[in-house]
Design an enzyme around this catalytic site. Structure first.
Site, PDB file in Angstrom:
ATOM      1  CG  HIS A   6     -33.235 -15.707 -73.009  1.00 52.22           C
ATOM      2  ND1 HIS A   6     -32.772 -14.445 -73.258  1.00 52.22           N
ATOM      3  CD2 HIS A   6     -32.791 -16.465 -74.043  1.00 52.22           C
ATOM      4  CE1 HIS A   6     -32.076 -14.424 -74.387  1.00 52.22           C
ATOM      5  NE2 HIS A   6     -32.074 -15.662 -74.881  1.00 52.22           N
ATOM      6  CG  PHE A  14     -36.470 -19.295 -94.465  1.00 46.62           C
ATOM      7  CD1 PHE A  14     -37.598 -19.852 -93.883  1.00 46.62           C
ATOM      8  CD2 PHE A  14     -35.756 -20.058 -95.378  1.00 46.62           C
ATOM      9  CE1 PHE A  14     -38.015 -21.143 -94.202  1.00 46.62           C
ATOM     10  CE2 PHE A  14     -36.165 -21.347 -95.715  1.00 46.62           C
ATOM     11  CZ  PHE A  14     -37.292 -21.895 -95.122  1.00 46.62           C
ATOM     12  CD  GLU A  55     -34.214 -11.729 -71.897  1.00 46.59           C
ATOM     13  OE1 GLU A  55     -34.848 -11.541 -72.953  1.00 46.59           O
ATOM     14  OE2 GLU A  55     -33.310 -12.557 -71.773  1.00 46.59           O
ATOM     15  CB  ILE A  57     -33.186 -20.334 -85.408  1.00 45.78           C
ATOM     16  CG1 ILE A  57     -31.830 -20.520 -84.696  1.00 45.78           C
ATOM     17  CG2 ILE A  57     -34.332 -20.733 -84.466  1.00 45.78           C
ATOM     18  CD1 ILE A  57     -31.590 -19.614 -83.503  1.00 45.78           C
ATOM     19  CB  ALA A  69     -35.682 -13.580 -82.310  1.00 47.27           C
ATOM     20  NE  ARG A  70     -30.470 -11.376 -78.127  1.00 51.29           N
ATOM     21  CZ  ARG A  70     -30.202 -12.679 -77.922  1.00 51.29           C
ATOM     22  NH1 ARG A  70     -31.185 -13.553 -77.789  1.00 51.29           N
ATOM     23  NH2 ARG A  70     -28.961 -13.111 -77.839  1.00 51.29           N
TER      24      ARG A  70
END
Ligand code: DGY
Length: 323
Positions: free
Chosen positions: A289, A156, A271, A159, A241-242
């Protein structure tokens, strides 16, 4: 013009490249070819500042260049999990990132993925373009309603909060969240968000789960087979996020088995490689992405790097120093 020699590892928006060229002795990457580890290491020998992106792996070996000339790593992006920060500190390198300026666009993209996944919009578009649409009918491509559902946020921070505002005010969604750190009480109150005591509790309660935690070593595979099995069978997982926060193989299994209803992904564990199995599934939306990929935001990110570079070479503390 400053004496500083600067390397920009990828193409940046023209306006920012021009600004850097007017101010520094700068080497741009006109072909936008990703640099090899050897080329990156050479950059740390030859330039005062290296300005990388998420596509460059700035490892201890890369920063182990001898003799080391670089003093600043000015990352184009808020996430810096591709930079070995401890190794940078050990070499007395300053590291900066670009927070704030990409918050809105990344939150917009999380909502895009949520809506596209829930309403089967990617699948519908493929269906129509393939010439398979035979006309309206009451049971055709029914998706999941978004309005009034529960959105679970893992993280939280900037973003996560921006996604909560969009979901709550735009779609009447109830917000539940987990954050390892104390959340901003005003932001919590503004959307009536309910704090959960664990990631598991968020997964149990949410119809949509959106990930907004950093790509740290502790968060690697935070969403694994066990946690996916806690999600509700009609729930969707959104990740902007990732990639490695989600164990991709476990997600493929869950999507195939219907343990969860679907997913929307902008980032991937390996990725830019995406598992062919994932790409073969209809109940997942896949984007390359694009979280911060708007003209305005990418220019703002570049200008934010430029502010950090300016401050650093003026002997000031860069505003977005992370190491
Ligand atoms: C970010 O800013 O972290 C984006 O994901 C690109 O690196």
């Amino acid at each position: 013009m400053s004496e500083a020699r600067i390397l920009v590892t990828r193409r940046w928006p023209e306006q920012v490249e021009r600004h850097l060229q007017e101010t520094y002795d700068v080497q741009l990457n006109a072909d936008d070819r990703p640099l090899t580890a050897e080329e990156l290491q050479a950059a740390f020998r030859d330039y005062d500042a290296v300005l990388p992106t998420v596509s460059d792996r700035i490892t201890a070996e890369v920063m182990g260049a001898e003799p080391l000339k670089a003093r600043l790593v000015g990352n184009f992006g808020v996430g810096f999990n591709h930079i070995d920060v401890e190794a940078a500190k050990a070499r007395s390198l300053t590291v900066t990132n670009t927070p704030d300026v990409l918050t809105d666009c990344t939150a917009d993209l999380a909502m895009t993925l949520l809506l596209v996944a829930a309403r089967r919009a990617g699948e519908g578009e493929r269906h129509l373009r393939a010439g398979e649409w035979t006309g309206w009918r009451p049971t055709h491509m029914m998706g999941a309603k978004v309005t009034d559902k529960t959105l679970g946020l893992v993280g939280f921070g900037r973003i996560g909060k921006a996604v909560a505002r969009r979901a709550h005010y735009g779609f009447g969604m109830k917000i539940v969240y987990y954050d390892a750190y104390p959340a901003d009480p005003d932001a919590v109150a503004a959307v009536g968000a309910v704090s959960c005591s664990s990631v598991e509790e968020v997964l149990e309660r949410a119809d949509f789960v959106s990930l907004h935690c950093p790509g740290t070593a502790e968060n690697r595979h935070l969403i694994n087979a066990e946690r996916l099995s806690i999600m509700r069978p009609h729930a969707f997982l959104i990740n902007t996020a990732r990639g490695d926060i989600v164990e991709e193989a476990a997600l493929v299994t869950a999507l195939k088995a219907g343990t969860i209803a679907g997913a929307g992904l902008d980032v991937y564990e390996f990725e830019p490689k995406v598992s062919p199995e994932l790409a073969s599934l209809e109940n997942v939306v896949l984007l390359p992405h694009l979280g911060s990929a708007t003209e305005e935001t990418r220019v703002a990110m570049g200008m934010r790097v430029a502010q950090n570079v300016r401050a650093f070479f003026a002997g000031e503390s860069p505003p977005d120093r992370v190491a």
